[in-house]
Design an enzyme around this catalytic site. Sequence first.
Site, mmCIF file in Angstrom:
data_model
loop_
_atom_site.group_PDB
_atom_site.id
_atom_site.type_symbol
_atom_site.label_atom_id
_atom_site.label_comp_id
_atom_site.label_asym_id
_atom_site.label_seq_id
_atom_site.Cartn_x
_atom_site.Cartn_y
_atom_site.Cartn_z
ATOM 1 N N ASP A 130 0.829 -1.200 0.000
ATOM 2 C CA ASP A 130 0.000 0.000 0.000
ATOM 3 C C ASP A 130 0.874 1.265 0.000
ATOM 4 O OD1 ASP A 130 -2.728 1.060 0.356
ATOM 5 O OD2 ASP A 130 -2.000 1.776 2.294
ATOM 6 N N GLU A 140 1.547 -0.359 -5.074
ATOM 7 C CA GLU A 140 0.590 0.701 -5.387
ATOM 8 C C GLU A 140 1.399 1.994 -5.417
ATOM 9 O OE1 GLU A 140 -3.196 3.223 -3.752
ATOM 10 O OE2 GLU A 140 -1.614 2.564 -2.424
HETATM 11 C C1 NOJ Z 1 -4.471 3.118 -0.651
HETATM 12 C C2 NOJ Z 1 -5.631 2.205 -0.520
HETATM 13 O O1 NOJ Z 1 -5.929 1.647 -1.775
HETATM 14 C C3 NOJ Z 1 -6.784 3.018 0.033
HETATM 15 O O2 NOJ Z 1 -7.980 2.294 0.018
HETATM 16 C C4 NOJ Z 1 -6.427 3.478 1.414
HETATM 17 O O3 NOJ Z 1 -7.423 4.354 1.897
HETATM 18 C C5 NOJ Z 1 -5.085 4.200 1.435
HETATM 19 N N1 NOJ Z 1 -4.065 3.565 0.640
HETATM 20 C C6 NOJ Z 1 -4.571 4.306 2.843
HETATM 21 O O4 NOJ Z 1 -4.125 3.048 3.275
#
Ligand code: NOJ
Length: 554
Positions: A201, A244
């Site tokens: 993440d 991500e």
């Molecule tokens: C990215 C995630 O995809 C999202 O859903 C989340 O709110 C944020 N990171 C914080 O972890």
Amino acid sequence: MIEDLWYKNAVIYCLSVDSFMDSNGDGVGDFEGLERRLDYLQGLGVTAIWLMPFQPSPGRDNGYDVSDHYGVDPRYGTLGDFVAFTHAAKQRGLKVLIDLVVNHTSDQHPWFRSARSSPDSPYRDWYVWSKTKPPHAHEGMVFPGVQTTTWTYDREAKAYYFHRFYEFQPDLNTANPMVQAEILKIMGFWIQLGVSGFRMDAVPFVIARKGPDVSGEPEEQFGLLRLFREFLQWRQGDAIILAEANVLPKQDLDYFGDDADRMHMMFNFQVNQHLFYALASGDDRPLVKALKKTRCRPASAQWALFLRNHDELDLGRLTEAQRQTVFSAFGPDPGMQLYDRGIRRRLAPMLGGDRRRLELAYSLMFTLPGTPVLRYGDEIGMGDDLALPERECARTPMQWSDEPQGGFTRHPTPANLPISGGPYGYEHVNAAEQRHDPQSLLNWIERIIRMRKEVPEIGWGDFSVLDAGAPGVLAIRYDWRNNAVLCLHNLKAEPQEVAFATGLDGDGRHLIDLLTGERSLADGNDRHTVLLEGYGYRWYRVGGLDYLLKRSPI
Ligand code: NOJ
């Protein structure tokens, strides 16, 4: 060796345990329910499952506010259920990826509770503090409109703490070697329990330098990416990290690593946004540019391609005019938009439930360079509930059947209600009904997944964009080890006749339509002429009979 890299040609399916299948009737999905649905996933043909966070959490950001990185939230089961699930997945040849949320924790995490309790806490330096309010406290919010600051005062700590996301998600001080060691320990733990890797993440924020003096574009600690990769690879050679990281193409290699020593995979946000622009405008040129700009990556690295995910469709990398085009086509109502940059709807309602456009979108996702990632429910064309706040609208439970609560739970009033009534309600859109209908979207998706597996050239090969001689028709050829595949997509609503050369001689003048099995040979000018329906698409294997004997499409 490259064929061993399973993620280069995987088909990934992402889901939230809590909204997939409830086995015990308490109204919340759980691991046992998920395990019972593994045959459905195997039947669909996906090869890997990505689970969104399922660790204990106050649940204020759909689990992305973890309060114990080594556990399973009791609502979803136990660690024992988790291992039973990974084992059952393994038996079916399915890999499991899990979210690794280590940019921040929940403010209820014991680390943060200890950190805020005293400057002498061993965890104090695990977070990012400032005695006074930093001058840039009102910059860099990820959720503008909902989040008003990135520094919040904590009375107990008598200091401000940094949070890139919501105020209940304090950022970890990832420059602290103790925090780094803990991240490795977390990875090692889950690897031991049967996972094949992580969707990491918020990677750019994990590696960003953090502190009260930091503003604008913070310097990145890329060495961390190598640290994570090396550790993982030592523990389990075929495990991966899928990052991500919504970054600019010029940074791609910083994340993959020139020597393929950083992230194995990254979501291709650049292509995602331009793909939606192409779908909205019928103009494929910006998409082609995005494909070319993101072409460069180490041979063992791979893009993850997606249409929608659990967040908003982020259009922040488009120009203002392009973004407005996508907004007006797919999310004209301000209630459909979010954070000044995106659309919060599911795919099917965005495309007006139009089967031709859905097939076009999926066919593109399955044939652009990378590994496709499907979101649960999109395979049956699920809708959204815009009455729900922020991103919750597209996180309603999976619609299994037309039974009460869509077959998701026996509970009469679950907190997360499946969509009922209207064209996208479970009464009309559900997996059970679509299984029995050969023409359903579900069965079409199953067929396209099978076809995608028969064209590994897409995952392994290099691509070239061909001139199809018609505006809005994207023609891409993949080459890998003397094999070639060619895909055509008509982004326009009108039918178009296209004439193109495969660019290959001899056998390469033959095409075999992978959908129909029909064969065709180029004319005297080496051209193929094809009439593409509005939003039509074709997948061809390039080559003659000899070739067919080698890799038969049946
Ligand atoms: C990215 C995630 O995809 C999202 O859903 C989340 O709110 C944020 N990171 C914080 O972890």
